[in-house]
Design a protein around this motif. Structure first.
Motif, PDB file in Angstrom:
ATOM      1  N   ASN A  78       0.746  -1.219  -0.140  1.00  0.00           N
ATOM      2  CA  ASN A  78      -0.099  -0.087   0.148  1.00  0.00           C
ATOM      3  C   ASN A  78       0.768   1.325   0.227  1.00  0.00           C
ATOM      4  OD1 ASN A  78      -2.379  -1.339   0.094  1.00  0.00           O
ATOM      5  ND2 ASN A  78      -2.107  -1.713   2.514  1.00  0.00           N
ATOM      6  N   ASP A  79       1.868   1.017   0.247  1.00  0.00           N
ATOM      7  CA  ASP A  79       3.065   2.400   0.353  1.00  0.00           C
ATOM      8  C   ASP A  79       3.082   2.666  -1.157  1.00  0.00           C
ATOM      9  OD1 ASP A  79       4.690   4.209   0.850  1.00  0.00           O
ATOM     10  OD2 ASP A  79       6.248   3.059   1.832  1.00  0.00           O
ATOM     11  N   GLN A  80       3.286   3.762  -1.533  1.00  0.00           N
ATOM     12  CA  GLN A  80       3.342   4.506  -2.839  1.00  0.00           C
ATOM     13  C   GLN A  80       4.799   4.863  -3.091  1.00  0.00           C
ATOM     14  OE1 GLN A  80       0.328   7.801  -2.868  1.00  0.00           O
ATOM     15  NE2 GLN A  80      -0.485   6.678  -4.420  1.00  0.00           N
ATOM     16  N   LYS A  81       5.812   4.307  -2.233  1.00  0.00           N
ATOM     17  CA  LYS A  81       7.042   4.516  -2.445  1.00  0.00           C
ATOM     18  C   LYS A  81       7.870   3.153  -2.454  1.00  0.00           C
ATOM     19  CE  LYS A  81       8.137   6.968   1.306  1.00  0.00           C
ATOM     20  NZ  LYS A  81       6.648   6.789   2.001  1.00  0.00           N
ATOM     21  N   ALA A  82       9.031   3.345  -3.125  1.00  0.00           N
ATOM     22  CA  ALA A  82       9.898   2.099  -3.191  1.00  0.00           C
ATOM     23  C   ALA A  82      11.434   2.681  -3.416  1.00  0.00           C
ATOM     24  CB  ALA A  82       9.661   1.129  -4.384  1.00  0.00           C
ATOM     25  N   TYR A  83      12.000   1.894  -2.682  1.00  0.00           N
ATOM     26  CA  TYR A  83      13.756   2.285  -2.763  1.00  0.00           C
ATOM     27  C   TYR A  83      14.671   1.489  -3.677  1.00  0.00           C
ATOM     28  CZ  TYR A  83      11.988   4.976   1.170  1.00  0.00           C
ATOM     29  OH  TYR A  83      11.221   5.833   1.936  1.00  0.00           O
ATOM     30  N   VAL A  84      15.248   1.791  -4.411  1.00  0.00           N
ATOM     31  CA  VAL A  84      16.125   1.062  -5.275  1.00  0.00           C
ATOM     32  C   VAL A  84      17.311   0.916  -4.809  1.00  0.00           C
ATOM     33  CG1 VAL A  84      17.257   0.836  -7.740  1.00  0.00           C
ATOM     34  CG2 VAL A  84      15.012   1.460  -7.367  1.00  0.00           C
ATOM     35  N   LEU A  85      17.975  -0.268  -4.431  1.00  0.00           N
ATOM     36  CA  LEU A  85      19.390  -0.553  -3.682  1.00  0.00           C
ATOM     37  C   LEU A  85      20.140  -0.771  -5.047  1.00  0.00           C
ATOM     38  CD1 LEU A  85      18.491  -2.789  -0.975  1.00  0.00           C
ATOM     39  CD2 LEU A  85      18.982  -0.235  -0.608  1.00  0.00           C
ATOM     40  N   LEU A  86      20.656   0.447  -5.362  1.00  0.00           N
ATOM     41  CA  LEU A  86      21.566   0.247  -6.615  1.00  0.00           C
ATOM     42  C   LEU A  86      23.026   0.027  -6.644  1.00  0.00           C
ATOM     43  CD1 LEU A  86      21.185   0.758  -9.842  1.00  0.00           C
ATOM     44  CD2 LEU A  86      21.797   3.171  -9.467  1.00  0.00           C
ATOM     45  N   SER A  87      23.536  -0.720  -7.379  1.00  0.00           N
ATOM     46  CA  SER A  87      25.032  -1.014  -7.528  1.00  0.00           C
ATOM     47  C   SER A  87      25.486  -1.641  -8.812  1.00  0.00           C
ATOM     48  CB  SER A  87      25.317  -2.118  -6.453  1.00  0.00           C
ATOM     49  OG  SER A  87      24.904  -3.214  -6.850  1.00  0.00           O
ATOM     50  N   HIS A  88      26.556  -1.658  -9.015  1.00  0.00           N
ATOM     51  CA  HIS A  88      27.102  -2.287 -10.180  1.00  0.00           C
ATOM     52  C   HIS A  88      28.279  -3.298  -9.872  1.00  0.00           C
ATOM     53  CE1 HIS A  88      31.414  -0.635 -10.471  1.00  0.00           C
ATOM     54  NE2 HIS A  88      30.891   0.577  -9.730  1.00  0.00           N
ATOM     55  N   PHE A  89      28.236  -4.469 -10.608  1.00  0.00           N
ATOM     56  CA  PHE A  89      29.025  -5.450 -10.092  1.00  0.00           C
ATOM     57  C   PHE A  89      30.213  -5.625 -11.045  1.00  0.00           C
ATOM     58  CE2 PHE A  89      25.335  -7.632 -12.369  1.00  0.00           C
ATOM     59  CZ  PHE A  89      25.715  -8.004 -13.549  1.00  0.00           C
ATOM     60  N   ASP A  90      30.354  -4.986 -12.164  1.00  0.00           N
ATOM     61  CA  ASP A  90      31.594  -4.954 -13.041  1.00  0.00           C
ATOM     62  C   ASP A  90      32.765  -4.414 -12.213  1.00  0.00           C
ATOM     63  OD1 ASP A  90      30.449  -2.814 -13.677  1.00  0.00           O
ATOM     64  OD2 ASP A  90      31.306  -2.376 -15.260  1.00  0.00           O
ATOM     65  N   VAL A  91      34.038  -4.471 -12.804  1.00  0.00           N
ATOM     66  CA  VAL A  91      35.103  -3.850 -12.355  1.00  0.00           C
ATOM     67  C   VAL A  91      36.089  -3.557 -13.439  1.00  0.00           C
ATOM     68  CG1 VAL A  91      35.174  -5.327 -10.044  1.00  0.00           C
ATOM     69  CG2 VAL A  91      36.392  -5.871 -11.918  1.00  0.00           C
ATOM     70  N   VAL A  92      36.898  -2.676 -13.374  1.00  0.00           N
ATOM     71  CA  VAL A  92      37.839  -2.269 -14.412  1.00  0.00           C
ATOM     72  C   VAL A  92      39.159  -3.596 -14.372  1.00  0.00           C
ATOM     73  CG1 VAL A  92      37.603   0.088 -14.071  1.00  0.00           C
ATOM     74  CG2 VAL A  92      39.343  -1.134 -12.699  1.00  0.00           C
ATOM     75  N   GLY A  93      40.028  -3.502 -15.231  1.00  0.00           N
ATOM     76  CA  GLY A  93      40.970  -4.443 -15.667  1.00  0.00           C
ATOM     77  C   GLY A  93      42.010  -4.338 -14.391  1.00  0.00           C
ATOM     78  N   ILE A  94      42.858  -5.301 -14.605  1.00  0.00           N
ATOM     79  CA  ILE A  94      43.772  -5.523 -13.708  1.00  0.00           C
ATOM     80  C   ILE A  94      45.475  -5.528 -14.314  1.00  0.00           C
ATOM     81  CG2 ILE A  94      42.368  -6.869 -12.131  1.00  0.00           C
ATOM     82  CD1 ILE A  94      43.941  -9.339 -13.425  1.00  0.00           C
ATOM     83  N   ASP A  95      45.714  -4.856 -15.478  1.00  0.00           N
ATOM     84  CA  ASP A  95      46.914  -4.650 -15.819  1.00  0.00           C
ATOM     85  C   ASP A  95      47.762  -3.909 -15.117  1.00  0.00           C
ATOM     86  OD1 ASP A  95      46.248  -6.144 -18.349  1.00  0.00           O
ATOM     87  OD2 ASP A  95      46.041  -4.551 -19.462  1.00  0.00           O
ATOM     88  N   ASP A  96      47.234  -2.957 -14.189  1.00  0.00           N
ATOM     89  CA  ASP A  96      48.191  -2.247 -13.227  1.00  0.00           C
ATOM     90  C   ASP A  96      48.516  -3.175 -12.075  1.00  0.00           C
ATOM     91  OD1 ASP A  96      45.168  -2.405 -12.834  1.00  0.00           O
ATOM     92  OD2 ASP A  96      45.429  -0.951 -11.188  1.00  0.00           O
ATOM     93  N   PHE A  97      48.148  -4.295 -12.147  1.00  0.00           N
ATOM     94  CA  PHE A  97      48.722  -5.074 -10.870  1.00  0.00           C
ATOM     95  C   PHE A  97      49.911  -5.745 -11.077  1.00  0.00           C
ATOM     96  CE2 PHE A  97      44.348  -4.251  -9.450  1.00  0.00           C
ATOM     97  CZ  PHE A  97      44.482  -4.725  -8.095  1.00  0.00           C
ATOM     98  N   GLY A  98      50.424  -5.794 -12.247  1.00  0.00           N
ATOM     99  CA  GLY A  98      51.470  -6.110 -12.782  1.00  0.00           C
ATOM    100  C   GLY A  98      51.781  -7.571 -12.604  1.00  0.00           C
ATOM    101  N   GLN A  99      53.122  -8.006 -11.673  1.00  0.00           N
ATOM    102  CA  GLN A  99      53.245  -9.450 -11.578  1.00  0.00           C
ATOM    103  C   GLN A  99      52.316 -10.018 -10.325  1.00  0.00           C
ATOM    104  OE1 GLN A  99      56.903  -9.994  -9.189  1.00  0.00           O
ATOM    105  NE2 GLN A  99      56.707  -7.972  -8.899  1.00  0.00           N
TER     106      GLN A  99
END
Length: 544
Positions: A78-99
């Motif tokens: 009956n509530d006219q409000k809803a809350y979106v728990l928003l996130s993203h699950f991708d990440v950037v690459g790892i070339d900067d981690f080197g060895q």
């Protein structure tokens, strides 16, 4: 908290399960990440019973078949409000981690490895010494935020709270926000079908440091906008033995790059927040072989961030930069003509937008011209190019149609387009959200001794930009004219954004060095404070 992932150890373990998946943007691992989230949500008793409350929202025409994951808990129909728990699950690459790339997604091993390194900055060394930080790709940006939101959702379900929550986690945020662009239409339809008066976004991106050494924690009530202007230089060819008989396109574009880089022309300020200045992201000519002819086509794309400037205003300002660069070059050429006794001079450098030249092309060549542009688009996409590659190819083709006008600049817009968004204190409901943000700041300081600073704009770009849009018709008109790939490989759901009108507050964990090998998460704030802040905000909004 109560329910699944309610203890510190359970929350940390959840984060480690999420970070173990190597969900680098633009790879099939994003699919695996979506499946992992589905599996974890399926461990909550509520979703075991109501499996139809977990949804896959596919990314349109996607090579990897990636999808958003959504889960709905309807605690108060009956509530006219809803809350979106928003996130993203991708990440950037790892070339900067080197060895250490092989352990970039193993936060325990990578944290231990960091503790053995000596070639780190004093700030990183101090954080390592404190033993309060967890290192690794994705721990900060932003799987910690996702973990918090999953725990908050589980807590609400366990306590049977009278609140409507929608967990939404997206792929591709780090590249084109293709996940969110697909999810917006789903959210707009959900708002309409459930007849919600308000859908409120609650993002949990981490607090970003505003300057080196910054230790402040932030709540963001908006997100910075972004445009990617493309400037093309169409030169007049000549032999290197007669350089003054033409105009070098590489010289032309270098003048624009010099003027645009860190330019104050795009300066904006909101309270004590300053929009970062523009910077060049891509610079090249299209001369692929060596010979003694000067380059005839060169281009550059620029990252332009905004608070209030519209797409048309940015485009107009970039065009003005090109015009001024052309005037300076004409003046310099005139001096060179005099010095080298040149009588046959080149015409002045002109400036056009893509829309202007396209209109000329249609008027002169009709459907043949449009068919050629469509053919160019198909070929570039078929060869693996993205929307930016297509934009460059189309600009080159249009320039070739009007080579007799050379030398000239061609100015256009390439994807992506992120609208700037922020809570509007003049709008009653958004003013209420701002009021509750202030109350949350007071509560957090009293309860935990943590000073939280409110900022109007999240500086790192985020999916919340697509939750709402102001003056959507004007934006649509500009982009339809000046963004060649709009509805041609790049779909921007402007109508759905206009219908959704989702204000967003960002309450998340605290970390440092996103997109760097020293990416790290402050564990005590993650386990003890950030989840309680998010719960408190929802509870207080629900009471009013």
């Amino acid at each position: 908290m109560k329910g699944k992932w309610s203890t510190k150890d359970e929350l940390i373990n959840l984060l480690k399960q999420l970070t173990t998946v190597e969900s680098v943007v633009g790879t099939s691992k994003e699919v695996e990440m979506g499946e992992k989230i589905e599996q974890l949500l399926g461990e909550i008793e509520y979703f075991k019973e109501y499996q139809d409350k977990v949804y896959r929202i596919p990314v349109k025409n996607d090579h990897w078949n990636r999808f958003n994951v959504a889960a709905i808990y309807e605690g108060d129909p009956n509530d006219q409000k809803a809350y979106v728990l928003l996130s993203h699950f991708d990440v950037v690459g790892i070339d900067d981690f080197g060895q250490y790339k092989h352990i970039a997604f193993d936060s325990d091993r990578y944290t231990k490895q960091m503790q053995q390194l000596e070639d780190v900055s004093p700030e990183v060394a101090a954080d390592i010494e404190s033993r309060e930080w967890l290192f690794g790709r994705g721990v900060m940006d932003m799987k910690a935020g996702l973990a918090i939101q999953m725990a908050v959702l589980a807590d609400a379900i366990e306590q049977k709270k009278k609140v409507n929550l929608i967990l939404l986690s997206t792929p591709d945020e780090e590249r084109n926000s293709e996940g969110m662009l697909a999810a917006i239409e789903w959210l707009a339809c959900l708002k309409e079908s459930k007849q919600y008066q308000h859908i409120i976004g609650l993002c949990s991106e981490p607090s970003f440091t505003s300057f080196p050494g910054d230790t402040a924690k932030y709540i963001y009530t908006g997100s910075v906008g972004k445009m990617l202007p493309l400037v093309c230089a169409v030169g007049k060819e000549t032999h290197v033995g007669e350089p003054l008989a033409g105009v070098n396109a590489s010289w032309m574009i270098s003048e624009v790059v010099s003027e645009m880089e860190l330019s104050e022309r795009f300066f904006e300020q909101s309270k004590d927040e300053l929009v970062p200045p523009p910077t060049v992201l891509r610079l090249s000519d299209l001369k692929y072989e060596y010979n003694v002819q000067t380059p005839t086509f060169a281009y550059a794309t620029f990252n332009v961030l905004t608070y209030t400037k519209t797409a048309q205003e940015v485009l107009t300002e970039v065009k003005k930069v090109a015009e001024e660069c052309g005037e300076k070059m004409d003046q310099r050429l005139e001096k060179r003509y005099q010095r080298y006794y040149v009588k046959q001079k080149n015409p002045p450098i002109s400036v056009y937008t893509y829309g202007q030249l396209k209109e000329k092309g249609i008027a002169l060549y009709g459907q043949t011209f449009l068919d050629q542009l469509e053919s160019i688009s198909k070929r570039v996409y078929q060869n693996g190019g993205d929307t930016r590659d297509v934009t460059i190819a189309l600009a080159k083709e249009v320039g070739d149609y009007f080579i007799e006008l050379a030398p000239f600049y061609l100015v256009t817009l390439a994807p992506p387009y992120y609208p700037a968004v922020r809570l509007n204190a003049q709008e009653p409901f958004e003013a209420r959200l701002l009021e509750e943000v202030g109350e949350l700041q007071k509560w957090t300081e009293e309860r935990f001794g943590e000073v939280i600073t409110q900022k109007d704009y999240f500086p790192g770009l985020s999916d919340v930009s697509y939750g709402k849009i102001e003056d959507g018709l004007s934006v649509k008109q500009t982009l339809e004219k000046e963004m060649p790939t709009l509805s041609n490989g790049y779909d921007l759901p402007l109508d759905a954004m206009q219908k959704l009108q989702m204000p967003t507050v960002n309450i998340g964990p605290f970390g440092k060095d996103a997109h760097k090998r020293t990416e790290r998460l402050h564990v005590p704030f993650f386990t003890d404070i950030a989840p309680q802040m998010l719960i408190r905000f929802i509870d207080q909004m629900t009471k009013k």
